[in-house]
Design a protein around this motif. Structure first.
Motif, PDB file in Angstrom:
ATOM      1  N   GLN A 112       0.853  -1.189   0.000  1.00 35.74           N
ATOM      2  CA  GLN A 112       0.000   0.000   0.000  1.00 35.74           C
ATOM      3  C   GLN A 112       0.888   1.239   0.000  1.00 35.74           C
ATOM      4  N   ILE A 113       0.437   2.299  -0.682  1.00 38.01           N
ATOM      5  CA  ILE A 113       1.220   3.535  -0.794  1.00 38.01           C
ATOM      6  C   ILE A 113       0.342   4.725  -0.407  1.00 38.01           C
ATOM      7  N   VAL A 114       0.862   5.570   0.451  1.00 35.71           N
ATOM      8  CA  VAL A 114       0.143   6.753   0.940  1.00 35.71           C
ATOM      9  C   VAL A 114       1.081   7.953   0.900  1.00 35.71           C
ATOM     10  N   VAL A 115       0.553   9.109   0.507  1.00 34.89           N
ATOM     11  CA  VAL A 115       1.288  10.367   0.628  1.00 34.89           C
ATOM     12  C   VAL A 115       0.541  11.261   1.602  1.00 34.89           C
ATOM     13  N   GLY A 116       1.267  12.189   2.234  1.00 36.08           N
ATOM     14  CA  GLY A 116       0.586  13.051   3.184  1.00 36.08           C
ATOM     15  C   GLY A 116       1.471  14.148   3.729  1.00 36.08           C
ATOM     16  N   PHE A 117       0.899  14.906   4.653  1.00 36.08           N
ATOM     17  CA  PHE A 117       1.631  15.993   5.298  1.00 36.08           C
ATOM     18  C   PHE A 117       1.225  16.089   6.753  1.00 36.08           C
ATOM     19  N   ASN A 118       2.139  16.592   7.564  1.00 35.18           N
ATOM     20  CA  ASN A 118       1.862  16.978   8.946  1.00 35.18           C
ATOM     21  C   ASN A 118       2.090  18.475   9.066  1.00 35.18           C
ATOM     22  N   ASP A 119       1.119  19.175   9.602  1.00 37.46           N
ATOM     23  CA  ASP A 119       1.242  20.615   9.835  1.00 37.46           C
ATOM     24  C   ASP A 119       1.661  21.335   8.554  1.00 37.46           C
ATOM     25  N   GLY A 120       0.916  21.090   7.485  1.00 38.52           N
ATOM     26  CA  GLY A 120       1.325  21.592   6.188  1.00 38.52           C
ATOM     27  C   GLY A 120       0.684  22.883   5.742  1.00 38.52           C
ATOM     28  N   VAL A 121      -0.159  23.492   6.573  1.00 36.89           N
ATOM     29  CA  VAL A 121      -0.879  24.695   6.156  1.00 36.89           C
ATOM     30  C   VAL A 121       0.010  25.923   6.221  1.00 36.89           C
ATOM     31  N   HIS A 169       1.813  -6.078   4.733  1.00 35.01           N
ATOM     32  CA  HIS A 169       1.483  -6.923   5.873  1.00 35.01           C
ATOM     33  C   HIS A 169       1.760  -8.387   5.556  1.00 35.01           C
ATOM     34  N   PHE A 170       2.184  -9.113   6.587  1.00 36.26           N
ATOM     35  CA  PHE A 170       2.469 -10.541   6.470  1.00 36.26           C
ATOM     36  C   PHE A 170       1.715 -11.274   7.572  1.00 36.26           C
ATOM     37  N   ASP A 171       0.828 -12.168   7.187  1.00 40.21           N
ATOM     38  CA  ASP A 171      -0.002 -12.906   8.143  1.00 40.21           C
ATOM     39  C   ASP A 171       0.651 -14.232   8.523  1.00 40.21           C
ATOM     40  N   PHE A 172       0.681 -14.507   9.819  1.00 39.57           N
ATOM     41  CA  PHE A 172       1.161 -15.775  10.347  1.00 39.57           C
ATOM     42  C   PHE A 172      -0.011 -16.462  11.038  1.00 39.57           C
ATOM     43  N   GLN A 173      -0.466 -17.547  10.459  1.00 39.48           N
ATOM     44  CA  GLN A 173      -1.684 -18.200  10.909  1.00 39.48           C
ATOM     45  C   GLN A 173      -1.618 -18.571  12.390  1.00 39.48           C
ATOM     46  N   ASN A 174      -2.672 -18.208  13.117  1.00 41.78           N
ATOM     47  CA  ASN A 174      -2.818 -18.491  14.548  1.00 41.78           C
ATOM     48  C   ASN A 174      -1.728 -17.856  15.408  1.00 41.78           C
ATOM     49  N   ILE A 175      -1.022 -16.866  14.846  1.00 44.41           N
ATOM     50  CA  ILE A 175      -0.011 -16.145  15.631  1.00 44.41           C
ATOM     51  C   ILE A 175      -0.282 -14.643  15.596  1.00 44.41           C
ATOM     52  N   GLY A 176      -0.299 -14.063  14.387  1.00 43.35           N
ATOM     53  CA  GLY A 176      -0.550 -12.632  14.299  1.00 43.35           C
ATOM     54  C   GLY A 176      -0.174 -12.076  12.935  1.00 43.35           C
ATOM     55  N   THR A 177      -0.163 -10.741  12.847  1.00 44.65           N
ATOM     56  CA  THR A 177       0.131 -10.045  11.597  1.00 44.65           C
ATOM     57  C   THR A 177       1.294  -9.087  11.802  1.00 44.65           C
ATOM     58  N   LEU A 178       2.277  -9.189  10.920  1.00 48.93           N
ATOM     59  CA  LEU A 178       3.442  -8.296  10.941  1.00 48.93           C
ATOM     60  C   LEU A 178       3.255  -7.209   9.892  1.00 48.93           C
ATOM     61  N   GLY A 179       3.401  -5.966  10.290  1.00 48.98           N
ATOM     62  CA  GLY A 179       3.378  -4.846   9.362  1.00 48.98           C
ATOM     63  C   GLY A 179       4.783  -4.312   9.163  1.00 48.98           C
ATOM     64  N   ALA A 180       5.236  -4.250   7.912  1.00 48.32           N
ATOM     65  CA  ALA A 180       6.563  -3.705   7.581  1.00 48.32           C
ATOM     66  C   ALA A 180       6.358  -2.370   6.887  1.00 48.32           C
ATOM     67  N   HIS A 181       7.081  -1.329   7.332  1.00 48.78           N
ATOM     68  CA  HIS A 181       6.814   0.033   6.885  1.00 48.78           C
ATOM     69  C   HIS A 181       8.102   0.741   6.465  1.00 48.78           C
ATOM     70  N   PHE A 182       8.027   1.427   5.338  1.00 51.22           N
ATOM     71  CA  PHE A 182       9.117   2.282   4.857  1.00 51.22           C
ATOM     72  C   PHE A 182       8.524   3.628   4.466  1.00 51.22           C
ATOM     73  N   THR A 183       9.155   4.700   4.909  1.00 50.52           N
ATOM     74  CA  THR A 183       8.645   6.049   4.640  1.00 50.52           C
ATOM     75  C   THR A 183       9.799   6.983   4.312  1.00 50.52           C
ATOM     76  N   TRP A 184       9.560   7.868   3.350  1.00 52.91           N
ATOM     77  CA  TRP A 184      10.520   8.944   3.082  1.00 52.91           C
ATOM     78  C   TRP A 184       9.924  10.241   3.609  1.00 52.91           C
ATOM     79  N   ILE A 185      10.673  10.934   4.459  1.00 53.20           N
ATOM     80  CA  ILE A 185      10.179  12.126   5.147  1.00 53.20           C
ATOM     81  C   ILE A 185      10.967  13.350   4.685  1.00 53.20           C
ATOM     82  N   TYR A 186      10.240  14.437   4.412  1.00 52.04           N
ATOM     83  CA  TYR A 186      10.860  15.656   3.880  1.00 52.04           C
ATOM     84  C   TYR A 186      10.327  16.871   4.621  1.00 52.04           C
TER      85      TYR A 186
END
Length: 294
Positions: free
Chosen positions: A132-141, A170-187
């Motif tokens: 999944q890919i998302v773009v956004g801003f924090n305090d951008g006004v 996301h990577f699902d491990f049956q009867n254990i849980g879900t791992l989320g792997a995240h990479f972000t470029w911040i400017y």
């Protein structure tokens, strides 16, 4: 502060499906944006007590914040955040005489900021492995140009200003849980938080078979870790310290007792307690509440 910490630590231990960039009141980990999105038509409110190592140099003292956030469509999220300003004799940038002496030591004002996120690509749209890919801003006004003088950085708004593009898988491990792997470029072009760097993070949400009470209890936990750019320190004279570490490494967890013991109720309402260790040792605590309107 000690009473608040005790209450929220009890909440963590006695109670998830966390998707909140908690310190900014939007979706993500702690300070790191991710490409996760809330459910469509989710209203979210957060409240945090933040150690000064958990936020930008402007808040050289521990502070609090609160936010409201709405996911208008599955691909669009907007948020409004307020950070507390304390009245002090000498403030950030070695500025004196701004606050009224009779209010010293009290929180008397707030910094207000807007935040937004737009999903460009949904996880698994083309192939099962596509992220999944998302773009956004924090305090951008009220952003500040890089060409402005450093002294302006102490008095202008947009202390939290930054832009980002985030990728999540996301990577699902049956009867254990879900791992989320995240990479972000911040400017960001702020003089006191000049960023053009990558961030990395992960979270793990348990989903053990609910065959007994302790398995159900574990299923309420979501564990997070992140390494991201972002200055937090000031010099002794309260001016920005460019020689301080640029990167921060944080760990944290949230606990959702409703997800653990009454998962059906989370279709409409969720409450999550938050515990963070910024730089692995400085404690921040908070709470996240969500109402799913759809």
């Amino acid at each position: 502060m000690k009473r608040l910490l005790a209450i929220l630590c009890v909440g963590v231990l006695t109670g998830g499906t966390v998707k909140a960039q908690i310190n900014y009141g939007t979706t993500g980990l702690m300070n790191m944006p991710t490409a996760d999105m809330q459910k469509d038509k989710t209203f979210m409110a957060t409240g945090m007590w933040l150690n000064h190592h958990a936020t930008v140099p402007r808040w050289w003292y521990d502070t609090w914040n609160y936010s409201i956030n709405v996911t208008i469509f599955p691909w669009l999220e907007i948020g409004y955040l307020c950070n507390g300003h304390k009245s002090v004799p000498t403030d950030y940038g070695n500025v004196s005489g701004f606050w009224v002496p009779g209010t010293y030591g009290k929180f008397v004002n707030q910094d207000r900021s807007f935040h937004g996120r737009l999903r460009l690509w949904k996880e698994g749209w083309w192939k099962e492995w596509t992220p999944q890919i998302v773009v956004g801003f924090n305090d951008g006004v009220n952003q500040m140009s890089a060409s402005e003088a450093t002294e302006v950085a102490y008095s202008t708004n947009a202390f939290l200003n930054r832009y980002f593009i985030a990728v999540t898988k996301h990577f699902d491990f049956q009867n254990i849980g879900t791992l989320g792997a995240h990479f972000t470029w911040i400017y960001s072009t702020r003089e006191d938080n000049d960023l053009n760097d990558p961030a990395f993070g992960a979270n793990f949400r348990f989903s053990l078979p609910a065959t007994n009470w302790w398995r159900k209890a574990i299923n309420g936990f979501n564990v997070m870790t992140e390494v991201l750019p972002g200055y937090t320190d000031v010099r002794e004279n309260l001016t920005f310290d460019p020689d301080a570490p640029k990167y921060q490494a944080n760990i944290g967890l949230t606990y959702n007792s409703l997800a653990a013991f009454s998962p059906k109720s989370t279709k409409r309402f969720e409450v999550e307690a938050v515990l963070e260790l910024n730089r692995y040792k400085y404690v921040s605590v908070g709470i996240v509440m969500k109402v799913h309107l759809k």
